[in-house]
Design a protein around this motif. Structure first.
Motif, mmCIF file in Angstrom:
data_model
loop_
_atom_site.group_PDB
_atom_site.id
_atom_site.type_symbol
_atom_site.label_atom_id
_atom_site.label_comp_id
_atom_site.label_asym_id
_atom_site.label_seq_id
_atom_site.Cartn_x
_atom_site.Cartn_y
_atom_site.Cartn_z
ATOM 1 N N GLN A 1 0.765 -1.235 0.006
ATOM 2 C CA GLN A 1 -0.066 -0.060 -0.082
ATOM 3 C C GLN A 1 1.001 1.208 0.003
ATOM 4 O O GLN A 1 0.452 2.356 -0.542
ATOM 5 N N GLY A 2 2.070 1.107 0.724
ATOM 6 C CA GLY A 2 2.913 2.492 0.852
ATOM 7 C C GLY A 2 3.557 2.498 -0.699
ATOM 8 O O GLY A 2 3.498 3.842 -0.953
ATOM 9 N N LEU A 3 3.869 1.489 -1.236
ATOM 10 C CA LEU A 3 4.328 1.656 -2.702
ATOM 11 C C LEU A 3 3.257 2.141 -3.778
ATOM 12 O O LEU A 3 3.600 3.035 -4.636
ATOM 13 N N LEU A 4 2.084 1.690 -3.467
ATOM 14 C CA LEU A 4 0.885 2.361 -4.357
ATOM 15 C C LEU A 4 0.941 3.917 -4.115
ATOM 16 O O LEU A 4 0.611 4.774 -4.948
ATOM 17 N N LEU A 5 0.814 4.357 -2.874
ATOM 18 C CA LEU A 5 0.982 5.778 -2.581
ATOM 19 C C LEU A 5 1.934 6.365 -2.982
ATOM 20 O O LEU A 5 1.951 7.713 -3.679
ATOM 21 N N LEU A 6 3.226 5.958 -3.191
ATOM 22 C CA LEU A 6 4.542 6.429 -3.944
ATOM 23 C C LEU A 6 4.254 6.544 -5.243
ATOM 24 O O LEU A 6 4.376 7.708 -5.798
ATOM 25 N N GLY A 7 3.755 5.576 -6.042
ATOM 26 C CA GLY A 7 3.613 5.820 -7.241
ATOM 27 C C GLY A 7 2.436 7.092 -7.485
ATOM 28 O O GLY A 7 2.679 7.626 -8.570
ATOM 29 N N GLN A 8 1.430 7.091 -6.686
ATOM 30 C CA GLN A 8 0.410 8.066 -7.141
ATOM 31 C C GLN A 8 1.130 9.402 -6.751
ATOM 32 O O GLN A 8 1.082 10.467 -7.492
ATOM 33 N N LYS A 9 1.916 9.611 -5.809
ATOM 34 C CA LYS A 9 2.766 10.915 -5.655
ATOM 35 C C LYS A 9 3.736 11.055 -6.701
ATOM 36 O O LYS A 9 3.837 12.217 -7.298
ATOM 37 N N THR A 10 4.674 10.164 -7.078
ATOM 38 C CA THR A 10 5.746 10.345 -8.138
ATOM 39 C C THR A 10 5.002 10.652 -9.470
ATOM 40 O O THR A 10 5.764 11.394 -10.135
ATOM 41 N N SER A 11 4.113 10.001 -9.914
ATOM 42 C CA SER A 11 3.328 10.222 -10.968
ATOM 43 C C SER A 11 2.775 11.796 -11.314
ATOM 44 O O SER A 11 2.345 12.166 -12.424
ATOM 45 N N GLU B 1 13.377 15.483 -20.453
ATOM 46 C CA GLU B 1 13.854 14.027 -20.613
ATOM 47 C C GLU B 1 12.518 13.374 -20.674
ATOM 48 O O GLU B 1 12.440 12.309 -21.430
ATOM 49 N N HIS B 2 11.446 13.687 -20.093
ATOM 50 C CA HIS B 2 10.195 12.820 -20.154
ATOM 51 C C HIS B 2 9.040 13.834 -20.329
ATOM 52 O O HIS B 2 8.343 14.141 -19.648
ATOM 53 N N PRO B 3 9.017 14.100 -21.810
ATOM 54 C CA PRO B 3 8.040 15.205 -22.171
ATOM 55 C C PRO B 3 6.656 14.642 -21.892
ATOM 56 O O PRO B 3 5.763 15.585 -22.009
ATOM 57 N N PHE B 4 6.304 13.432 -21.872
ATOM 58 C CA PHE B 4 4.965 12.949 -21.519
ATOM 59 C C PHE B 4 4.525 12.905 -20.057
ATOM 60 O O PHE B 4 3.382 12.373 -19.849
ATOM 61 N N GLY B 5 5.563 13.534 -19.270
ATOM 62 C CA GLY B 5 5.255 13.251 -17.756
ATOM 63 C C GLY B 5 5.698 11.877 -17.268
ATOM 64 O O GLY B 5 6.314 11.175 -17.839
ATOM 65 N N PHE B 6 5.068 11.547 -15.946
ATOM 66 C CA PHE B 6 5.517 10.653 -15.152
ATOM 67 C C PHE B 6 4.321 9.622 -14.733
ATOM 68 O O PHE B 6 4.357 8.904 -13.641
ATOM 69 N N GLY B 7 3.038 9.652 -15.508
ATOM 70 C CA GLY B 7 1.779 8.825 -15.376
ATOM 71 C C GLY B 7 2.094 7.433 -15.277
ATOM 72 O O GLY B 7 1.548 6.758 -14.306
ATOM 73 N N ARG B 8 3.262 6.931 -16.055
ATOM 74 C CA ARG B 8 3.231 5.541 -15.639
ATOM 75 C C ARG B 8 4.290 5.092 -14.301
ATOM 76 O O ARG B 8 4.305 3.803 -14.269
ATOM 77 N N ASP B 9 4.623 5.916 -13.586
ATOM 78 C CA ASP B 9 4.895 5.501 -12.330
ATOM 79 C C ASP B 9 3.824 4.742 -11.595
ATOM 80 O O ASP B 9 4.410 3.817 -10.842
ATOM 81 N N ARG B 10 2.746 4.926 -11.707
ATOM 82 C CA ARG B 10 1.707 4.188 -11.024
ATOM 83 C C ARG B 10 1.512 2.790 -11.496
ATOM 84 O O ARG B 10 1.290 1.861 -10.862
ATOM 85 N N TYR B 11 1.794 2.525 -12.920
ATOM 86 C CA TYR B 11 1.805 1.219 -13.556
ATOM 87 C C TYR B 11 3.101 0.607 -12.820
ATOM 88 O O TYR B 11 3.177 -0.483 -12.519
ATOM 89 N N PHE B 12 4.359 1.206 -12.806
ATOM 90 C CA PHE B 12 5.569 0.761 -12.268
ATOM 91 C C PHE B 12 5.551 -0.034 -10.804
ATOM 92 O O PHE B 12 5.798 -0.990 -10.670
ATOM 93 N N TYR B 13 5.054 1.045 -9.940
ATOM 94 C CA TYR B 13 4.950 0.444 -8.626
ATOM 95 C C TYR B 13 3.863 -0.499 -8.364
ATOM 96 O O TYR B 13 3.992 -1.420 -7.503
ATOM 97 N N SER B 14 2.730 -0.431 -9.202
ATOM 98 C CA SER B 14 1.827 -1.537 -9.159
ATOM 99 C C SER B 14 2.314 -2.994 -9.623
ATOM 100 O O SER B 14 2.206 -3.959 -8.837
ATOM 101 N N PHE B 15 3.177 -2.736 -10.599
ATOM 102 C CA PHE B 15 4.266 -4.185 -11.076
ATOM 103 C C PHE B 15 5.170 -4.363 -9.994
ATOM 104 O O PHE B 15 5.033 -5.682 -9.566
ATOM 105 N N ILE B 16 5.653 -3.447 -9.192
ATOM 106 C CA ILE B 16 6.565 -3.879 -8.227
ATOM 107 C C ILE B 16 5.717 -4.766 -6.867
ATOM 108 O O ILE B 16 6.274 -5.873 -6.466
ATOM 109 N N VAL B 17 4.491 -4.218 -6.640
ATOM 110 C CA VAL B 17 3.543 -4.683 -5.765
ATOM 111 C C VAL B 17 3.357 -6.173 -5.985
ATOM 112 O O VAL B 17 3.339 -7.147 -5.136
ATOM 113 N N ALA B 18 3.060 -6.363 -7.494
ATOM 114 C CA ALA B 18 2.812 -7.757 -7.781
ATOM 115 C C ALA B 18 3.890 -8.614 -7.575
ATOM 116 O O ALA B 18 3.666 -9.833 -6.998
#
Length: 306
Positions: free
Chosen positions: A50-60, A67-84
């Protein structure tokens, strides 16, 4: 799709799992039950998740950079993958290891009533967390089935919390069954069997989440219903047809739409620009997550017949 509902479900799961983890560890120290130990590790993993999911929401929410012109929205996908992955390694693998050890080297339980009481309280707390996740998911699920929602949702946190909570509830029931059978039969092997069952359950859930989160992480397009709606909104007014279209979610709340469109012939440059602006406005009104839209006017060429 707002992250507010996801955050509420995550916080409910975080509070429940933290309290349950402490109670389960206390129960394990008193009883020596491997099912209790496996469930303790499971709850610690869930709390960390749950802490990782909250971190992903924050960093996204970070602003786009060069360097990242489309933003960091995929951080939420990355941290959810780590959770799995954590659910698979810390939850499933540990439970399987501990269960096999207890089956091959059974040890009698001490004060099993303590384990039973803790598991019953944990089931109540986990039920609250699960009910919260269901309530928040219903707000965005629409007419889809629950399995369809898990497969089609572009917001990762709710499916993760739903499956985690469902697995936690079933795991508690399995732990309760293992301890209960060990007491009733006088054979501590049942405690190990319950632990192995928990490991198998968590492994199945983890694999489902890994597959789904990987798919989101590498890029998924619109759902069939969204794509049909976008094409309908495009092929209106001065747009004669959609020649081809590509879509991709670059974050749960941000959809990229790129299309080549055929306009009415003979339009002046001002009319072409206005037609494109109007088409973009229609898409955004119909699909609010379609924030990045790139339209290229072109001529439609009838495919050559063989």
């Amino acid at each position: 799709m707002s992250a507010g509902g996801s955050t509420k479900a995550i916080l409910a799961a975080l509070a429940a799992n933290a309290g349950i983890a402490v109670a389960k560890f206390a129960g394990f120290l008193v009883t020596g039950s491997s099912s209790m130990l496996a469930e303790s590790v499971h709850s610690v993993a869930d709390t960390s998740n749950q802490g990782l999911l909250l971190l992903g929401q924050k960093t996204s929410q970070r602003k786009a950079t060069k360097e990242h012109p489309f933003g960091f929205g995929r951080d939420r996908y990355f941290y959810s993958f780590i959770v799995a992955l954590m659910l698979f390694t810390l939850g499933s693998a540990f439970a399987l290891y501990e269960g096999i050890h207890k089956v091959t080297h059974p040890e009698p339980l001490t004060s099993p009533i303590v384990a039973v009481l803790i598991l019953v309280v944990a089931i109540g707390l986990e039920s609250y967390s699960f009910a919260t996740a269901i309530t928040e998911s219903k707000k965005v699920k629409g007419d889809a089935t629950w399995w369809g929602f898990i497969r089609q949702s572009r917001t990762p946190e709710l499916p993760v919390v739903l499956l985690e909570d469902a697995g936690a509830l079933l795991g508690l029931v399995l732990a309760l069954a293992g301890v209960g059978l060990a007491v009733l039969t006088g054979d501590p092997v049942w405690d190990g069997v319950g632990t192995i069952s928990i490991g198998v359950l968590l492994g199945i859930i983890a694999v489902i989440l890994i597959v789904e989160m990987k798919s989101l992480l590498i890029g998924e397009g619109s759902t069939d219903a969204e794509l049909a709606r976008i094409e309908d909104e495009l092929a209106t007014g001065k747009v004669e047809r959609v020649i081809h279209i590509r879509t991709q979610y670059i974050g749960p709340d941000e959809l990229l739409v790129a299309a080549k469109i055929a306009l009415r012939p003979g339009l002046h440059m001002d009319d072409v620009a206005q037609a494109i602006d109007d088409a973009e406005a229609r898409i955004r009104a119909a699909i609010p997550t379609a924030r990045l839209i790139y339209l290229e006017p072109d001529l439609y060429r009838t495919p050559a017949t063989p």
